[in-house]
Design a protein around this motif. Structure first.
Motif, PDB file in Angstrom:
ATOM      1  N   TYR A  47       0.836  -1.204   0.000  1.00 22.45           N
ATOM      2  CA  TYR A  47       0.000   0.000   0.000  1.00 22.45           C
ATOM      3  C   TYR A  47       0.872   1.256   0.000  1.00 22.45           C
ATOM      4  O   TYR A  47       0.623   2.191  -0.765  1.00 22.45           O
ATOM      5  N   LYS A  48       1.885   1.286   0.846  1.00 20.62           N
ATOM      6  CA  LYS A  48       2.773   2.453   0.895  1.00 20.62           C
ATOM      7  C   LYS A  48       3.505   2.644  -0.424  1.00 20.62           C
ATOM      8  O   LYS A  48       3.710   3.779  -0.877  1.00 20.62           O
ATOM      9  N   GLU A  49       3.897   1.547  -1.042  1.00 21.17           N
ATOM     10  CA  GLU A  49       4.589   1.625  -2.326  1.00 21.17           C
ATOM     11  C   GLU A  49       3.681   2.221  -3.395  1.00 21.17           C
ATOM     12  O   GLU A  49       4.091   3.093  -4.172  1.00 21.17           O
ATOM     13  N   LYS A  50       2.422   1.768  -3.434  1.00 24.74           N
ATOM     14  CA  LYS A  50       1.469   2.294  -4.420  1.00 24.74           C
ATOM     15  C   LYS A  50       1.169   3.766  -4.182  1.00 24.74           C
ATOM     16  O   LYS A  50       1.114   4.565  -5.126  1.00 24.74           O
ATOM     17  N   THR A  51       0.954   4.159  -2.919  1.00 31.10           N
ATOM     18  CA  THR A  51       0.652   5.566  -2.648  1.00 31.10           C
ATOM     19  C   THR A  51       1.855   6.450  -2.930  1.00 31.10           C
ATOM     20  O   THR A  51       1.699   7.571  -3.415  1.00 31.10           O
ATOM     21  N   ARG A  52       3.063   5.967  -2.665  1.00 32.81           N
ATOM     22  CA  ARG A  52       4.268   6.744  -2.968  1.00 32.81           C
ATOM     23  C   ARG A  52       4.397   6.946  -4.476  1.00 32.81           C
ATOM     24  O   ARG A  52       4.719   8.051  -4.950  1.00 32.81           O
ATOM     25  N   LYS A  53       4.126   5.895  -5.238  1.00 33.33           N
ATOM     26  CA  LYS A  53       4.202   5.986  -6.700  1.00 33.33           C
ATOM     27  C   LYS A  53       3.162   6.977  -7.232  1.00 33.33           C
ATOM     28  O   LYS A  53       3.465   7.811  -8.085  1.00 33.33           O
ATOM     29  N   TRP A  54       1.917   6.898  -6.718  1.00 33.34           N
ATOM     30  CA  TRP A  54       0.864   7.816  -7.147  1.00 33.34           C
ATOM     31  C   TRP A  54       1.236   9.248  -6.796  1.00 33.34           C
ATOM     32  O   TRP A  54       1.064  10.163  -7.603  1.00 33.34           O
ATOM     33  N   HIS A  55       1.752   9.470  -5.583  1.00 33.01           N
ATOM     34  CA  HIS A  55       2.134  10.814  -5.141  1.00 33.01           C
ATOM     35  C   HIS A  55       3.245  11.373  -6.011  1.00 33.01           C
ATOM     36  O   HIS A  55       3.202  12.535  -6.418  1.00 33.01           O
ATOM     37  N   ASP A  56       4.254  10.556  -6.301  1.00 37.26           N
ATOM     38  CA  ASP A  56       5.374  11.026  -7.113  1.00 37.26           C
ATOM     39  C   ASP A  56       4.950  11.359  -8.537  1.00 37.26           C
ATOM     40  O   ASP A  56       5.513  12.252  -9.162  1.00 37.26           O
ATOM     41  N   GLN A  57       3.943  10.659  -9.059  1.00 40.30           N
ATOM     42  CA  GLN A  57       3.464  10.955 -10.412  1.00 40.30           C
ATOM     43  C   GLN A  57       2.705  12.269 -10.470  1.00 40.30           C
ATOM     44  O   GLN A  57       2.657  12.918 -11.507  1.00 40.30           O
ATOM     45  N   HIS A  58       2.080  12.677  -9.375  1.00 43.18           N
ATOM     46  CA  HIS A  58       1.247  13.873  -9.370  1.00 43.18           C
ATOM     47  C   HIS A  58       1.954  15.113  -8.826  1.00 43.18           C
ATOM     48  O   HIS A  58       1.306  16.137  -8.620  1.00 43.18           O
ATOM     49  N   ILE A  59       3.239  15.031  -8.579  1.00 44.38           N
ATOM     50  CA  ILE A  59       3.982  16.206  -8.126  1.00 44.38           C
ATOM     51  C   ILE A  59       4.292  17.073  -9.338  1.00 44.38           C
ATOM     52  O   ILE A  59       4.772  16.586 -10.359  1.00 44.38           O
ATOM     53  N   ARG A  60       3.991  18.337  -9.208  1.00 46.92           N
ATOM     54  CA  ARG A  60       4.315  19.286 -10.275  1.00 46.92           C
ATOM     55  C   ARG A  60       5.618  19.979  -9.902  1.00 46.92           C
ATOM     56  O   ARG A  60       5.745  20.535  -8.813  1.00 46.92           O
ATOM     57  N   ASN A  61       6.547  19.932 -10.817  1.00 49.51           N
ATOM     58  CA  ASN A  61       7.813  20.609 -10.563  1.00 49.51           C
ATOM     59  C   ASN A  61       7.639  22.094 -10.833  1.00 49.51           C
ATOM     60  O   ASN A  61       7.214  22.500 -11.909  1.00 49.51           O
ATOM     61  N   LYS A  62       7.951  22.891  -9.830  1.00 45.22           N
ATOM     62  CA  LYS A  62       7.862  24.334  -9.975  1.00 45.22           C
ATOM     63  C   LYS A  62       9.278  24.872 -10.077  1.00 45.22           C
ATOM     64  O   LYS A  62      10.141  24.491  -9.297  1.00 45.22           O
ATOM     65  N   SER A  63       9.493  25.718 -11.027  1.00 46.07           N
ATOM     66  CA  SER A  63      10.811  26.332 -11.152  1.00 46.07           C
ATOM     67  C   SER A  63      10.635  27.850 -11.061  1.00 46.07           C
ATOM     68  O   SER A  63       9.838  28.430 -11.795  1.00 46.07           O
ATOM     69  N   PHE A  64      11.338  28.433 -10.136  1.00 47.05           N
ATOM     70  CA  PHE A  64      11.278  29.872  -9.924  1.00 47.05           C
ATOM     71  C   PHE A  64      12.635  30.472 -10.251  1.00 47.05           C
ATOM     72  O   PHE A  64      13.672  29.850 -10.035  1.00 47.05           O
ATOM     73  N   LYS A  65      12.613  31.699 -10.762  1.00 45.83           N
ATOM     74  CA  LYS A  65      13.838  32.426 -11.068  1.00 45.83           C
ATOM     75  C   LYS A  65      13.835  33.730 -10.283  1.00 45.83           C
ATOM     76  O   LYS A  65      12.797  34.177  -9.792  1.00 45.83           O
ATOM     77  N   VAL A  66      14.991  34.333 -10.187  1.00 42.47           N
ATOM     78  CA  VAL A  66      15.093  35.637  -9.538  1.00 42.47           C
ATOM     79  C   VAL A  66      14.288  36.640 -10.352  1.00 42.47           C
ATOM     80  O   VAL A  66      14.393  36.702 -11.571  1.00 42.47           O
ATOM     81  N   GLY A  67      13.443  37.390  -9.686  1.00 47.42           N
ATOM     82  CA  GLY A  67      12.607  38.383 -10.339  1.00 47.42           C
ATOM     83  C   GLY A  67      11.177  37.919 -10.575  1.00 47.42           C
ATOM     84  O   GLY A  67      10.319  38.727 -10.921  1.00 47.42           O
TER      85      GLY A  67
END
Length: 129
Positions: free
Chosen positions: A31-51
């Motif tokens: 169960y933990k393995e499946k939820t970790r996989k689902w969570h990692d798939q739905h993470i949005r990478n945010k990239s911020f720059k100065v300004g």
């Protein structure tokens, strides 16, 4: 009742209990393995720059009962980035560090469009030229 028979019965029950416990651990691991996989798939990478302009999630507003209050404050300008995911924000000369998980992009149009106003005259049905 024979004591050796009772001992064997007790031993079988203990073995059965250990098997049930092992099955529960295995089920929990899957169960933990499946939820970790689902969570990692739905993470949005945010990239911020100065300004960049960003909103900051305000945790303190969650304590007060006000469901119409916004939990996001800002916009703030990012003045410095670190390689560990924290950012230095600038708010009217005050600078403070925050975690990148508490930020989201602020998108706005810098240009304000012209507003056109048409006056309607109920006596004259023709619009002005």
């Amino acid at each position: 009742m024979d004591l050796s028979l009772a001992g064997d019965k007790r031993f079988l029950k203990l073995n059965e209990l250990e098997e049930i416990r092992d099955d529960a651990y295995e089920s929990s691991r899957l169960y933990k393995e499946k939820t970790r996989k689902w969570h990692d798939q739905h993470i949005r990478n945010k990239s911020f720059k100065v300004g960049d302009k960003v909103f900051l999630f305000n945790l303190r507003l969650c304590l007060f009962s006000g469901k119409l209050k916004s939990k996001w404050s800002g916009p703030f300008v990012i003045s410095k980035t670190t390689p560990y995911g924290s950012f230095k924000l600038d708010a009217d000369g005050n600078k403070f560090m925050v975690n990148g998980h508490r930020l989201k992009h602020y998108f706005c149009k810098e240009e304000v469009g012209l507003i056109e106003c048409i006056m309607l005259d109920p006596l004259n049905p023709k619009p002005p030229p």
